[in-house]
Design a protein around this motif. Sequence first.
Motif, short mmCIF file in Angstrom:
data_model
loop_
_atom_site.label_atom_id
_atom_site.label_comp_id
_atom_site.label_asym_id
_atom_site.label_seq_id
_atom_site.Cartn_x
_atom_site.Cartn_y
_atom_site.Cartn_z
N HIS A 112 0.86 -1.18 0.00
CA HIS A 112 0.00 0.00 0.00
C HIS A 112 0.90 1.23 0.00
N LEU A 113 0.78 2.07 -1.01
CA LEU A 113 1.57 3.30 -1.10
C LEU A 113 0.68 4.49 -0.77
N LEU A 114 1.01 5.18 0.31
CA LEU A 114 0.25 6.35 0.74
C LEU A 114 1.05 7.60 0.37
N VAL A 115 0.42 8.50 -0.37
CA VAL A 115 1.09 9.71 -0.84
C VAL A 115 0.37 10.92 -0.28
N ALA A 116 1.07 11.73 0.51
CA ALA A 116 0.47 12.90 1.15
C ALA A 116 1.25 14.15 0.80
N GLY A 117 0.53 15.22 0.54
CA GLY A 117 1.17 16.51 0.28
C GLY A 117 0.75 17.51 1.34
N GLY A 118 1.70 17.98 2.17
CA GLY A 118 1.40 18.99 3.18
C GLY A 118 0.29 18.56 4.13
N SER A 119 -0.79 19.36 4.16
CA SER A 119 -1.91 19.07 5.06
C SER A 119 -2.65 17.80 4.67
N GLY A 120 -2.33 17.22 3.51
CA GLY A 120 -2.92 15.94 3.12
C GLY A 120 -2.54 14.83 4.07
N LEU A 121 -1.53 15.07 4.92
CA LEU A 121 -1.14 14.08 5.92
C LEU A 121 -2.28 13.81 6.90
N ALA A 122 -3.21 14.75 7.01
CA ALA A 122 -4.27 14.65 8.01
C ALA A 122 -5.09 13.37 7.92
N SER A 123 -5.28 12.84 6.72
CA SER A 123 -6.09 11.63 6.58
C SER A 123 -5.26 10.35 6.57
N MET A 124 -3.94 10.47 6.69
CA MET A 124 -3.08 9.31 6.49
C MET A 124 -2.86 8.43 7.72
N TYR A 125 -3.03 8.99 8.91
CA TYR A 125 -2.81 8.15 10.11
C TYR A 125 -3.88 7.07 10.21
N LEU A 126 -5.12 7.47 10.11
CA LEU A 126 -6.22 6.50 10.19
C LEU A 126 -6.15 5.51 9.03
N LEU A 127 -5.77 6.02 7.86
CA LEU A 127 -5.63 5.14 6.69
C LEU A 127 -4.48 4.15 6.89
N SER A 128 -3.38 4.61 7.47
CA SER A 128 -2.24 3.73 7.73
C SER A 128 -2.61 2.60 8.66
N ARG A 129 -3.42 2.90 9.66
CA ARG A 129 -3.87 1.87 10.60
C ARG A 129 -4.74 0.84 9.89
N MET A 130 -5.60 1.32 8.97
CA MET A 130 -6.44 0.39 8.23
C MET A 130 -5.60 -0.51 7.33
N CYS A 131 -4.63 0.08 6.65
CA CYS A 131 -3.75 -0.71 5.78
C CYS A 131 -2.93 -1.70 6.58
N GLY A 132 -2.61 -1.33 7.81
CA GLY A 132 -1.82 -2.20 8.66
C GLY A 132 -2.52 -3.49 9.05
N ARG A 133 -3.83 -3.54 8.84
CA ARG A 133 -4.57 -4.76 9.15
C ARG A 133 -4.46 -5.80 8.04
N SER A 134 -3.86 -5.41 6.92
CA SER A 134 -3.67 -6.36 5.82
C SER A 134 -2.24 -6.90 5.87
N PRO A 135 -1.97 -8.03 5.22
CA PRO A 135 -0.61 -8.58 5.24
C PRO A 135 0.37 -7.80 4.37
#
Length: 280
Positions: A112-135
């Motif tokens: 899973h590649l998460l790409v954030a620009g500046g304030s776009g980081l705001a949605s990435m923590y919760l998304l990272s946790r969701m992706c972390g539930r996959s192998p």
Amino acid sequence: MFQENLIVGSNENVTGDYYLMHLEIGEREEETAIASAAKPGQFVQVRVHEGTAPLLRRPFTFYKARKRFFEILYKISGEGTRALCRYNKGERVDVVGPLGNGFTLVPDVDEHLLVAGGSGLASMYLLSRMCGRSPAKTVLLLGAQNKDDVPMRRSVAQDFDGLAIPIQVWTNDGSLGNTGFVTKALEKILQDAAKMRFAVYASGPIGMLRKVAELTTPFGIPTQISLEQHIACGLGVCEGCVVKTKDDSGSGYAYRKVCSDGPVFDPAIFEGYWDEIVEP
């Protein structure tokens, strides 16, 4: 969708113009309905002032969400966010949410590649946790104009450190991390590992999102982007946040509401219409 009058647990200045606000029910062992229903990429509408200036609520994506609280990571960019940063611990804020369609976890991928620009980081923590539930492996690529526009500081940095995922930081001027646009990192990863199965999730400026789509389309990589626009009602009623896209047949065009059809979209629908999307 729920409406709740929540207590400010903290409103921390993370760095520069970035703030992290913690909202909760209070001291009682109660869950907030909004946080309990929140999904990565969805947002809330916050009444930032009890008076009439500013009159409209302001949209903020979920940075973090648990059953008893949620947090929003925001950057001061106008009258509304300037009013929000003045809130102190113990004060109450009226919030509506969760709203919109968020990110969907793509199955059967290697990374899973998460790409954030500046304030776009705001949605990435919760998304990272969701992706972390996959192998699959999760990698975060964070871009900004300069070091002052990188909100990866203090408690935000601690949160991401706790996820233990690889993070690449890119700044346009090279003042922090690697030098250049963050999409340069994405391009290199896709070219160097062409046989891997990727899923890409992106949030940030329109130009960055467009470049992400241009890079992933030739490879047929599942891609989701979170589109930011000025949102008024947040319910799809006022049609103040419409953007022009391909229609469902692909042969014509349609207008979609960012607040209710999005804010997360498949970027394929914007092909041929990117120039008509205005940066908020």
